[in-house]
Write a protein that holds these residues in place. Sequence first.
Motif, PDB file in Angstrom:
ATOM      1  N   ASP A 159       0.770  -1.234   0.085  1.00 20.51           N
ATOM      2  CA  ASP A 159       0.081  -0.024   0.025  1.00 20.51           C
ATOM      3  C   ASP A 159       0.987   1.415  -0.062  1.00 20.51           C
ATOM      4  O   ASP A 159       0.534   2.147  -0.525  1.00 20.51           O
ATOM      5  CB  ASP A 159      -0.888  -0.025   1.253  1.00 20.51           C
ATOM      6  N   ILE A 160       1.948   1.131   0.513  1.00 21.18           N
ATOM      7  CA  ILE A 160       3.002   2.256   0.570  1.00 21.18           C
ATOM      8  C   ILE A 160       3.558   2.300  -0.690  1.00 21.18           C
ATOM      9  O   ILE A 160       3.948   3.575  -1.244  1.00 21.18           O
ATOM     10  CB  ILE A 160       3.916   2.370   1.813  1.00 21.18           C
ATOM     11  N   VAL A 161       3.989   1.294  -1.315  1.00 20.91           N
ATOM     12  CA  VAL A 161       4.812   1.330  -2.653  1.00 20.91           C
ATOM     13  C   VAL A 161       3.948   1.912  -3.813  1.00 20.91           C
ATOM     14  O   VAL A 161       4.482   2.641  -4.530  1.00 20.91           O
ATOM     15  CB  VAL A 161       5.084  -0.164  -2.987  1.00 20.91           C
ATOM     16  N   VAL A 162       2.672   1.532  -3.815  1.00 18.75           N
ATOM     17  CA  VAL A 162       1.539   2.214  -4.790  1.00 18.75           C
ATOM     18  C   VAL A 162       1.538   3.440  -4.758  1.00 18.75           C
ATOM     19  O   VAL A 162       1.514   4.297  -5.799  1.00 18.75           O
ATOM     20  CB  VAL A 162       0.105   1.340  -4.356  1.00 18.75           C
ATOM     21  N   PHE A 163       1.816   4.114  -3.639  1.00 20.59           N
ATOM     22  CA  PHE A 163       1.628   5.851  -3.444  1.00 20.59           C
ATOM     23  C   PHE A 163       3.219   6.369  -3.658  1.00 20.59           C
ATOM     24  O   PHE A 163       3.290   7.502  -4.057  1.00 20.59           O
ATOM     25  CB  PHE A 163       1.403   6.012  -2.260  1.00 20.59           C
ATOM     26  N   PHE A 164       4.232   5.547  -3.643  1.00 17.33           N
ATOM     27  CA  PHE A 164       5.457   5.949  -3.481  1.00 17.33           C
ATOM     28  C   PHE A 164       5.956   6.210  -4.958  1.00 17.33           C
ATOM     29  O   PHE A 164       6.639   7.457  -5.316  1.00 17.33           O
ATOM     30  CB  PHE A 164       6.482   4.987  -2.830  1.00 17.33           C
ATOM     31  N   LEU A 165       5.860   5.071  -5.860  1.00 14.43           N
ATOM     32  CA  LEU A 165       6.540   5.089  -7.102  1.00 14.43           C
ATOM     33  C   LEU A 165       6.013   6.146  -8.228  1.00 14.43           C
ATOM     34  O   LEU A 165       6.686   6.706  -9.020  1.00 14.43           O
ATOM     35  CB  LEU A 165       6.362   3.666  -7.800  1.00 14.43           C
ATOM     36  N   PRO A 166       4.587   6.434  -8.225  1.00  8.08           N
ATOM     37  CA  PRO A 166       4.042   7.389  -9.262  1.00  8.08           C
ATOM     38  C   PRO A 166       4.988   8.717  -9.168  1.00  8.08           C
ATOM     39  O   PRO A 166       5.136   9.279 -10.559  1.00  8.08           O
ATOM     40  CB  PRO A 166       2.722   7.567  -8.908  1.00  8.08           C
TER      41      PRO A 166
ATOM     42  N   LYS B  85      10.745   5.207  23.270  1.00 12.97           N
ATOM     43  CA  LYS B  85       9.471   4.520  23.616  1.00 12.97           C
ATOM     44  C   LYS B  85       9.361   3.380  22.734  1.00 12.97           C
ATOM     45  O   LYS B  85       9.705   3.288  21.580  1.00 12.97           O
ATOM     46  CB  LYS B  85       8.481   5.815  23.456  1.00 12.97           C
ATOM     47  N   LYS B  86       8.477   2.453  23.224  1.00  7.97           N
ATOM     48  CA  LYS B  86       8.194   1.422  22.717  1.00  7.97           C
ATOM     49  C   LYS B  86       7.384   1.691  21.466  1.00  7.97           C
ATOM     50  O   LYS B  86       6.556   2.211  21.356  1.00  7.97           O
ATOM     51  CB  LYS B  86       7.483   0.248  23.520  1.00  7.97           C
ATOM     52  N   ALA B  87       8.094   1.055  20.255  1.00  8.11           N
ATOM     53  CA  ALA B  87       7.276   1.405  18.846  1.00  8.11           C
ATOM     54  C   ALA B  87       5.881   1.108  18.905  1.00  8.11           C
ATOM     55  O   ALA B  87       5.573  -0.090  19.168  1.00  8.11           O
ATOM     56  CB  ALA B  87       8.146   0.604  17.951  1.00  8.11           C
ATOM     57  N   LYS B  88       5.158   1.791  18.099  1.00  8.54           N
ATOM     58  CA  LYS B  88       3.738   1.563  17.920  1.00  8.54           C
ATOM     59  C   LYS B  88       3.599   1.269  16.614  1.00  8.54           C
ATOM     60  O   LYS B  88       4.021   2.106  15.785  1.00  8.54           O
ATOM     61  CB  LYS B  88       2.888   2.548  18.808  1.00  8.54           C
ATOM     62  N   GLN B  89       2.328   0.397  16.307  1.00  9.78           N
ATOM     63  CA  GLN B  89       1.998   0.463  14.775  1.00  9.78           C
ATOM     64  C   GLN B  89       0.942   1.623  14.760  1.00  9.78           C
ATOM     65  O   GLN B  89      -0.139   1.590  15.056  1.00  9.78           O
ATOM     66  CB  GLN B  89       1.361  -0.883  14.699  1.00  9.78           C
ATOM     67  N   THR B  90       1.280   2.685  14.097  1.00 13.70           N
ATOM     68  CA  THR B  90       0.604   3.924  13.756  1.00 13.70           C
ATOM     69  C   THR B  90       0.427   4.180  12.359  1.00 13.70           C
ATOM     70  O   THR B  90       1.017   5.208  11.866  1.00 13.70           O
ATOM     71  CB  THR B  90       1.193   5.142  14.459  1.00 13.70           C
ATOM     72  N   ASN B  91      -0.177   3.206  11.630  1.00 13.51           N
ATOM     73  CA  ASN B  91      -0.363   3.158  10.193  1.00 13.51           C
ATOM     74  C   ASN B  91      -0.957   4.367   9.332  1.00 13.51           C
ATOM     75  O   ASN B  91      -0.501   4.723   8.467  1.00 13.51           O
ATOM     76  CB  ASN B  91      -0.987   2.056   9.615  1.00 13.51           C
ATOM     77  N   ASP B  92      -2.089   5.084  10.425  1.00 16.53           N
ATOM     78  CA  ASP B  92      -2.515   6.054   9.719  1.00 16.53           C
ATOM     79  C   ASP B  92      -2.206   7.579  10.488  1.00 16.53           C
ATOM     80  O   ASP B  92      -2.786   8.545  10.455  1.00 16.53           O
ATOM     81  CB  ASP B  92      -4.065   5.928  10.337  1.00 16.53           C
ATOM     82  N   LYS B  93      -0.931   7.577  11.035  1.00 20.34           N
ATOM     83  CA  LYS B  93      -0.406   8.566  11.629  1.00 20.34           C
ATOM     84  C   LYS B  93       0.045   9.767  10.636  1.00 20.34           C
ATOM     85  O   LYS B  93      -0.081  10.964  10.859  1.00 20.34           O
ATOM     86  CB  LYS B  93       1.059   8.449  12.415  1.00 20.34           C
ATOM     87  N   LEU B  94       0.519   9.383   9.637  1.00 18.84           N
ATOM     88  CA  LEU B  94       0.533  10.318   8.317  1.00 18.84           C
ATOM     89  C   LEU B  94      -0.405   9.670   7.075  1.00 18.84           C
ATOM     90  O   LEU B  94      -0.617   8.611   6.789  1.00 18.84           O
ATOM     91  CB  LEU B  94       1.805   9.935   7.776  1.00 18.84           C
ATOM     92  N   PRO B  95      -0.991  10.894   6.442  1.00 22.28           N
ATOM     93  CA  PRO B  95      -1.981  10.440   5.354  1.00 22.28           C
ATOM     94  C   PRO B  95      -1.192   9.902   4.276  1.00 22.28           C
ATOM     95  O   PRO B  95      -0.089  10.297   3.945  1.00 22.28           O
ATOM     96  CB  PRO B  95      -2.480  11.905   5.054  1.00 22.28           C
ATOM     97  N   ARG B  96      -1.842   9.141   3.584  1.00 18.52           N
ATOM     98  CA  ARG B  96      -1.427   8.582   2.310  1.00 18.52           C
ATOM     99  C   ARG B  96      -0.843   9.653   1.306  1.00 18.52           C
ATOM    100  O   ARG B  96       0.311   9.084   0.566  1.00 18.52           O
ATOM    101  CB  ARG B  96      -2.227   7.371   1.706  1.00 18.52           C
ATOM    102  N   TRP B  97      -1.321  10.538   0.907  1.00 20.74           N
ATOM    103  CA  TRP B  97      -0.903  11.460   0.152  1.00 20.74           C
ATOM    104  C   TRP B  97       0.485  11.938   0.186  1.00 20.74           C
ATOM    105  O   TRP B  97       1.187  12.647  -0.430  1.00 20.74           O
ATOM    106  CB  TRP B  97      -1.913  12.550  -0.110  1.00 20.74           C
ATOM    107  N   MET B  98       0.884  12.055   1.661  1.00 21.42           N
ATOM    108  CA  MET B  98       2.403  12.360   1.919  1.00 21.42           C
ATOM    109  C   MET B  98       3.331  11.532   1.166  1.00 21.42           C
ATOM    110  O   MET B  98       4.405  12.006   0.861  1.00 21.42           O
ATOM    111  CB  MET B  98       2.408  12.199   3.107  1.00 21.42           C
ATOM    112  N   LEU B  99       3.005  10.172   0.884  1.00 19.82           N
ATOM    113  CA  LEU B  99       3.981   9.292   0.178  1.00 19.82           C
ATOM    114  C   LEU B  99       4.146   9.998  -1.238  1.00 19.82           C
ATOM    115  O   LEU B  99       5.405   9.543  -1.731  1.00 19.82           O
ATOM    116  CB  LEU B  99       3.271   8.041   0.098  1.00 19.82           C
ATOM    117  N   LEU B 100       3.164  10.718  -2.014  1.00 16.40           N
ATOM    118  CA  LEU B 100       3.581  11.186  -3.371  1.00 16.40           C
ATOM    119  C   LEU B 100       4.790  12.463  -3.085  1.00 16.40           C
ATOM    120  O   LEU B 100       5.592  12.256  -4.013  1.00 16.40           O
ATOM    121  CB  LEU B 100       2.140  11.883  -3.528  1.00 16.40           C
ATOM    122  N   ILE B 101       4.815  13.101  -2.060  1.00 18.30           N
ATOM    123  CA  ILE B 101       5.609  14.121  -1.916  1.00 18.30           C
ATOM    124  C   ILE B 101       6.921  13.314  -1.543  1.00 18.30           C
ATOM    125  O   ILE B 101       8.181  13.647  -1.758  1.00 18.30           O
ATOM    126  CB  ILE B 101       5.267  15.216  -0.904  1.00 18.30           C
TER     127      ILE B 101
END
Length: 343
Positions: free
Chosen positions: A67-74, A115-131
Amino acid sequence: MEMLIVFIVSFLAFAISAICGGGAGLMLIPVLGRFLPVAQVPAALSIGTATSSVSRIAIFWKDIRWDIVVFFLPTALPAAWLGAWLLAYINPIWIELLMAIFLISNLPLVFKKGKKAKQTNDKLPRWMLLIIGFLAGFISGITGAVGLLFNRFYLRYGLSNNGVVATRAANEVLLHIVKLILYIKFGLFTIAVLKIGVAVALAAILSSWVMKKVLPKISAQWFQKLGYSAMVISGFVMLFGFIGKAKTEENAYFYTSLTKKGFNTYLTWAEDNFVVEFKWSEGFELEKVITYQDLPKEKREKVDGFGIPYHYRVFEVVYGFTETSYEVYYLDKNKNLINKKEF
């Protein structure tokens, strides 16, 4: 002998990068710069990093976050083309300086209480991956490496140790292949580049196989700490590399001297000479050595009217906070100061 040095250093760099989540390319830039022209280093790095990415994809396939790769490559791919194209027109040492400053800026995070690492998948919006993809592609196109620069963002998406390594590899493998094609197109690929690149690639494959057994044993907290530490170390290595290249390639020279009224800082860069002068009573002024022809017409007429005998003349433009002025120094044949005029 140089191939053996490149292989050993590359193996250590890729092993460290697997533990830290990236950074092999950044660590290898100053090393490969000793064996190749600066403009050809990115091409050799791309051979090794592409091979490393392929081997890591094969080893950590199940950990890839598609899901990250799909937003990163374009955005990363066209940005890589732009960066590779600009490589023929801009001095890459300035990019190296900016990257060094960015990496060193992570120093506070090394000492921050973990701090203990947490799974925070929604901490940053997906569109940030385009930038992020665009910036990563652009910097990678110019330098051949990007790695740890964007690890902070990967961690914000809650990836595990293996997830960071695997997802970065999936994001960057196509990027590296495209860059190699571009480097060939722009005439930056040579036999020497191929030899160095193959040595880096073999080291990358071996390190991926070795680190497969080590990586799962490292805690997420230590993974992040090591990652930030590697970023800072890479930053200082790049900074020292920038200083060395500035001296050899740009004839850079820098020193500061104290005076009774303040201090003067002298900087030579290529054919230009600058002085930053500070006086307790007047503040900062920037002075640059110029030629007689650089003077405005009215200033040339004024300096011609001084009528002071000389053997040499040195002209400076002085930039203050409120005004710009000019100075002329009259020297004898031994270059001793005879007189000075401000106008």
